[in-house]
Design an enzyme around this catalytic site. Structure first.
Site, PDB file in Angstrom:
ATOM      1  N   ASP A 418       0.847  -1.194   0.000  1.00 16.17           N
ATOM      2  CA  ASP A 418       0.000   0.000   0.000  1.00 16.17           C
ATOM      3  C   ASP A 418       0.889   1.252   0.000  1.00 16.17           C
ATOM      4  O   ASP A 418       2.107   1.163   0.133  1.00 16.17           O
ATOM      5  CB  ASP A 418      -0.869  -0.043   1.268  1.00 16.17           C
ATOM      6  CG  ASP A 418      -1.978   1.009   1.247  1.00 16.17           C
ATOM      7  OD1 ASP A 418      -2.341   1.481   0.162  1.00 16.17           O
ATOM      8  OD2 ASP A 418      -2.472   1.371   2.341  1.00 16.17           O
ATOM      9  N   GLU A 421       2.367   5.000  -4.065  1.00 17.92           N
ATOM     10  CA  GLU A 421       2.298   5.943  -5.216  1.00 17.92           C
ATOM     11  C   GLU A 421       3.543   6.822  -5.300  1.00 17.92           C
ATOM     12  O   GLU A 421       3.868   7.247  -6.395  1.00 17.92           O
ATOM     13  CB  GLU A 421       1.063   6.843  -5.071  1.00 17.92           C
ATOM     14  CG  GLU A 421      -0.251   6.105  -5.222  1.00 17.92           C
ATOM     15  CD  GLU A 421      -0.606   5.254  -4.022  1.00 17.92           C
ATOM     16  OE1 GLU A 421      -0.074   5.555  -2.932  1.00 17.92           O
ATOM     17  OE2 GLU A 421      -1.355   4.293  -4.173  1.00 17.92           O
ATOM     18  N   ASP A 513      -9.288   3.225  -1.794  1.00 16.27           N
ATOM     19  CA  ASP A 513     -10.114   3.668  -0.674  1.00 16.27           C
ATOM     20  C   ASP A 513     -11.444   4.228  -1.153  1.00 16.27           C
ATOM     21  O   ASP A 513     -11.612   5.438  -1.314  1.00 16.27           O
ATOM     22  CB  ASP A 513      -9.345   4.722   0.136  1.00 16.27           C
ATOM     23  CG  ASP A 513      -8.089   4.115   0.762  1.00 16.27           C
ATOM     24  OD1 ASP A 513      -7.990   2.868   0.795  1.00 16.27           O
ATOM     25  OD2 ASP A 513      -7.220   4.880   1.199  1.00 16.27           O
TER      26      ASP A 513
END
Ligand SMILES: *[C@@H]1O[C@H](CO)[C@@H](O)[C@H](O)[C@H]1NC(C)=O
Ligand SMILES: *[C@@H]1O[C@H](CO)[C@@H](O)[C@H](O)[C@H]1NC(C)=O
Ligand SMILES: *[C@@H]1O[C@H](CO)[C@@H](O)[C@H](O)[C@H]1NC(C)=O
Ligand SMILES: *[C@@H]1O[C@H](CO)[C@@H](O)[C@H](O)[C@H]1NC(C)=O
Ligand SMILES: *[C@@H]1O[C@H](CO)[C@@H](O)[C@H](O)[C@H]1NC(C)=O
Ligand SMILES: *[C@H]1O[C@H](CO)[C@@H](O)[C@H](O)[C@H]1NC(C)=O
Length: 832
Positions: A418, A421, A513
């Site tokens: 996770d 990015e 999300d």
């Protein structure tokens, strides 16, 4: 007077703009070969709006394969940044002009450069004639006309949350991986500059723009304008056109270039439960027990960051996740055929004596500041962190050592990566306002370093400005390598938030999300369909919603829909009400149970589709138009979808909805549950009480299934069955792939079984025959075969020549096959 002045000002502005002529590149030299066209371009007049133009360009247009053409236009010195071959292979020419399905036209020497690509029948797919072409240091524009004779149908360009069919009328689609949650019309976690263009005549083609800088696809389609501009703020133009012409072929051709998806283990297709907020091992254990108590299937339990000590990677909390209890938990799960996955973030906490930090520092594997030697810091969950540079080969061993030592103690079954990015808590840096790379042009609304490192940070591949978009791709590569070192013959399960074109080779994806809203539930459908086009078939959204509180009705609807996601996981955020499948009382628990059990019954079908995606490149779930490319009404549909070519799913997506207005494509269709026939080629209002999700099986399909169980390990030995849905002529076909469910080398060593089934009609008899293509994995029996769509009642049924037991229920004939071995030839004859 004032009005006159205003008009004058506008007039002046127009004159000035017209005076600033756009660049014109002229063909300086050109050589037309059998496999490629090469040449040089020179800027002969005009200039771009944002700084230094690159005056001399070099181009190659190559017939890479017969069904694709690749165009590479870069600076003639080849000094500019380009995406490395280890991410997407560079130009490799295997086709020839005279065999290509595509025709390339480029003007002769001395003329203005443009490029036109058509099919052999003359249909134009790509044409830059008369459109902007700009090649500046930080502003590149390549434009084509939408060459379709109608409003274009464009799909892809991720990662975003939006309708399946993109709006071409006046839209910017920005691509730059950032954590923007599930905001609509924003650039989200992944970088996928690929689109599919579907024409009303049924043909499709694709376009991939390989460039890792921030990108923008700017579309205009109205009375006056008709163009698609592709803008980049760095790199070169590297563009591939895929000929199709079937949409499924476009996707296969694309996957052939970027790499087909890794094969996932069977258990990853089971149901997953997670929550941020399972804050100790006991309540994690309780969830698993409650699933069992409520007779609900569950393959995998997950922990979010709660499990960590001080939110640090490669730890378990000393008290809340008491280590001996965690180890016992994992071994109990394994003994029961279940699995455990936890989250890992790339940020390594800066802390003296924290080994992962110290070792990385010693090895010099972090991302550096502009100076190339000071690790750049930012803030994430554990506080101030540094970040491994996964483009630095030395980081792979570092990462692998950490994972392996950790897994030696806590044998996890997969890893959830996770925040990659990256998603950081400060923009650029927390402490200083260091100078960063300046950008004369940015796509509207984009801030490059929002929750990101500074753009001038240095990786082995290049600056963060150039290479950040494939950071997670490389983390995925390193994580896969680490898991394969630990478990050499087990297919890794890695679920990543950020992704790049080709990520499917290493990782899978969840849609990030989302919200506990009906809209978020609806938009999960275009999300998963688009990621299947991107070559990442194991994908799904957080069932029942991540942010916000869900409720019983929404959650039941979402569980019904989510039971058809390729990746089926219930997950929600911390502080939100519980949403496990059993918490809303017996009615909802029953709804969930039947949805989840139905999923498990269909797993052999899903698994066969995953096998196909792995060996051929294709989709597991797909839009309706992939199966019905001439049905123009289907082009906008994203409230329904196909699973493979056989199942049409039409979920309820609105609150209190009791009727689904469904498009039923042409052909013969049957209610999946009771076999009642409905005719196709129309819209139909389907009554949908909360207990019901509509699924139809297509006439002509044979769907392999299996008796359900509480997890895939327990299901393994249970009998299979087939659902044979006959078309108008009494024919049907389908296949079943089986293996041990986890070996990396099952396909390459032939330790698998592949059975093709075929049904046909002759006078008054239906015949179903199996053809065992390969019998390399000998497991599984056939319990029964159900037929739907018989012309009249069966009078006699034989299996392999002997009279067989059968029964007729509702509109379905079910033939007992006595649990015969799947790998034996089979012939069922149904006489009317
Ligand atoms: C979990 O339960 C065990 C057994 O009841 C107990 O000893 C332990 O303290 C509990 N752990 C936590 C973190 O609540
Ligand atoms: C990248 O890593 C390789 C292998 O360690 C090394 O040879 C190369 O010099 C590095 N490049 C840069 C720019 O750091
Ligand atoms: C759904 O029904 C409930 C209960 O009757 C009602 O309170 C709610 O407003 C309805 N929602 C919509 C969107 O109509
Ligand atoms: C089968 O289910 C459909 C949809 O719920 C229903 O309309 C139909 O009447 C059912 N058929 C039978 C034979 O019960
Ligand atoms: C059916 O017959 C074929 C050919 O005689 C034989 O090979 C096969 O094993 C039989 N299948 C079953 C399920 O008995
Ligand atoms: C099933 O229903 C429950 C209510 O009992 C709900 O909380 C849950 O989220 C639903 N879905 C799943 C996958 O558990």
């Amino acid at each position: 007077m004032q009005r006159d002045l205003f008009a004058l000002a506008i007039l002046l502005a127009i004159i000035i703009t017209a005076g600033c002529q756009l660049p014109v590149y002229t063909v300086k030299s050109i050589s037309r070969g059998q496999t490629a066209i090469n040449g040089n371009l020179e800027l002969t007049s005009g200039k771009g709006p944002y700084g230094a133009d690159v005056r001399n360009l070099k181009f190659v247009v190559a017939y890479e394969k017969d069904d694709r053409v690749r165009i590479v236009i870069g600076d003639s010195e080849e000094k500019r940044w380009r995406v490395p071959d280890y991410v997407i292979p560079g130009l490799k020419v295997q086709g020839r002009a005279d065999q290509s399905n595509l025709v390339v036209e480029i003007p002769d020497q001395g003329k203005q450069f443009n490029i036109k690509i058509s099919r052999r029948n003359g249909q134009v797919l790509f044409d830059t004639t008369g459109k902007d072409f700009v090649f500046e240091d930080q502003y590149l524009v390549l434009s084509t006309a939408f060459t379709s004779p109608h409003e274009p149908n464009i799909y892809g360009l991720g990662e975003r949350v939006n309708a399946l069919r993109l709006d071409p009328r006046d839209n910017h689609y920005t691509i730059w991986p950032q954590d923007n949650g599930n905001l609509e019309n924003f650039n989200l976690y992944g970088h996928h500059p690929f689109y599919l263009d579907q024409r009303n005549d049924g043909t499709a083609h694709g376009l991939f723009f390989l460039n890792s800088n921030a990108l923008e696809f700017n579309m205009k389609y109205n009375k006056n304008e008709n163009r698609l501009q592709i803008r980049a703020i760095g790199g070169i133009m590297d563009l591939t056109i895929f000929a199709g012409p079937h949409p499924q072929q476009v996707v296969q051709q694309y996957h052939d270039l970027i790499g087909r998806p890794a094969f996932v283990p069977y258990w990853s297709l089971g149901f997953h439960q997670c929550k941020w907020g399972y804050d100790n091992i006991n309540n994690t254990i309780a969830v698993v027990e409650n699933y069992k108590k409520n007779d609900l299937p569950l393959d995998t339990i997950w922990n979010d960051i709660d499990y960590m000590q001080d939110l640090k990677d490669f730890t378990f909390h000393n008290k809340n996740f008491e280590h001996e209890r965690v180890k016992k938990f994992i071994s109990d799960l394994h003994a029961n055929g279940q699995h455990y996955i936890v989250i890992v973030d790339p940020g390594i906490k800066v802390e003296k004596d924290y080994a992962p930090y110290e070792i990385g520092l010693q090895k010099g594997v972090y991302i550096f500041k502009e100076d190339g030697k000071t690790p750049i810091k930012n803030k994430v969950w554990p506080g101030i962190t540094v970040f491994p540079d996964f483009t630095n080969p030395k980081s792979h061993e570092y990462w692998s050592d950490l994972i392996n030592e950790w897994l030696d103690e806590f044998p996890l079954d997969g890893i959830w990566i996770d925040m990659n990015e990256l998603a950081t808590f400060c923009d650029g840096e927390c402490e200083s306002d260091a100078n960063d790379i300046s950008t004369p042009y940015l796509p509207p609304g984009l801030k490059l370093n929002k929750q990101q490192l500074n753009m001038n940070s240095v990786m082995n591949a290049s600056t963060w400005y150039n290479a950040h978009s494939f950071y997670a791709f490389m983390e995925g590569y390193a994580t896969r390598k680490a898991l394969l070192r630990k478990y050499p013959n087990k297919r890794p399960v890695i679920i990543s938030r950020s992704s790049f074109a080709g990520t499917g080779r290493y990782n899978s994806h969840w849609l990030g999300d989302n919200d506990a809203t009906y809209r978020s539930m609806h938009l999960s459908i275009p999300g998963m369909l688009t990621f299947n086009m991107f070559g990442i078939p194991l994908v799904g959204a957080d069932i029942c919603g991540f942010n916000g509180d869900t409720n019983a009705q929404l959650c039941a609807r979402w569980t019904q829909l989510g039971s058809f996601y390729p990746f089926s996981r219930n997950h929600n955020s911390i502080g939100k009400i519980p949403q496990e499948s059993y918490v809303f009382g017996p009615r909802i628990t029953d709804i969930n149970r039947s949805a989840l059990k139905n999923r498990y019954q269909l797993l052999p079908y899903y698994y066969t589709l995953f096998y196909k995606a792995h060996v051929e490149g294709s989709t597991v779930v797909r839009p309706l138009f992939f199966e019905f490319p001439t049905v123009v009404d289907s082009f906008v549909v994203d409230t329904q979808f196909m699973v493979g070519s056989a199942l049409l799913v039409s979920p309820a997506l609105e609150e209190n909805q009791t009727v689904v207005d469904a498009l039923i494509p042409p052909g013969r269709w049957f209610d999946y549950y009771n076999g009642t026939e409905i005719s196709g080629n129309r819209r139909l209002k389907l009554f949908t009480p909360l207990e019901k999700i509509h699924v139809h099986v297509r006439g002509g399909a044979i769907v392999p299934r299996q008796q359900d169980a509480l997890n895939t390990a327990q299901q393994k030995k249970l009998p299979h069955n087939l659902l044979v849905a006959l078309d108008e002529n009494g024919n049907a076909g389908g296949e079943l792939y089986l293996d041990d469910g986890e070996s990396v080398d099952a396909v390459s060593t032939g330790r698998y079984t592949l059975i093709k089934y075929k049904a046909s009609f002759d006078q008054s008899r239906y015949t179903l025959e199996s053809h065992v293509d390969r019998a390399g994995y000998d497991n599984g029996v056939l319990g029964y075969v159900s037929f739907v769509g018989l012309k009249s009642k069966a009078t006699k049924v034989t299996v392999n020549g002997s009279a067989a037991k059968f029964r007729v229920e509702e509109d379905k004939l079910t033939v007992d096959c006595g649990n015969s071995k799947l790998t034996k030839d089979l012939k069922i004859v149904v006489s009317l």
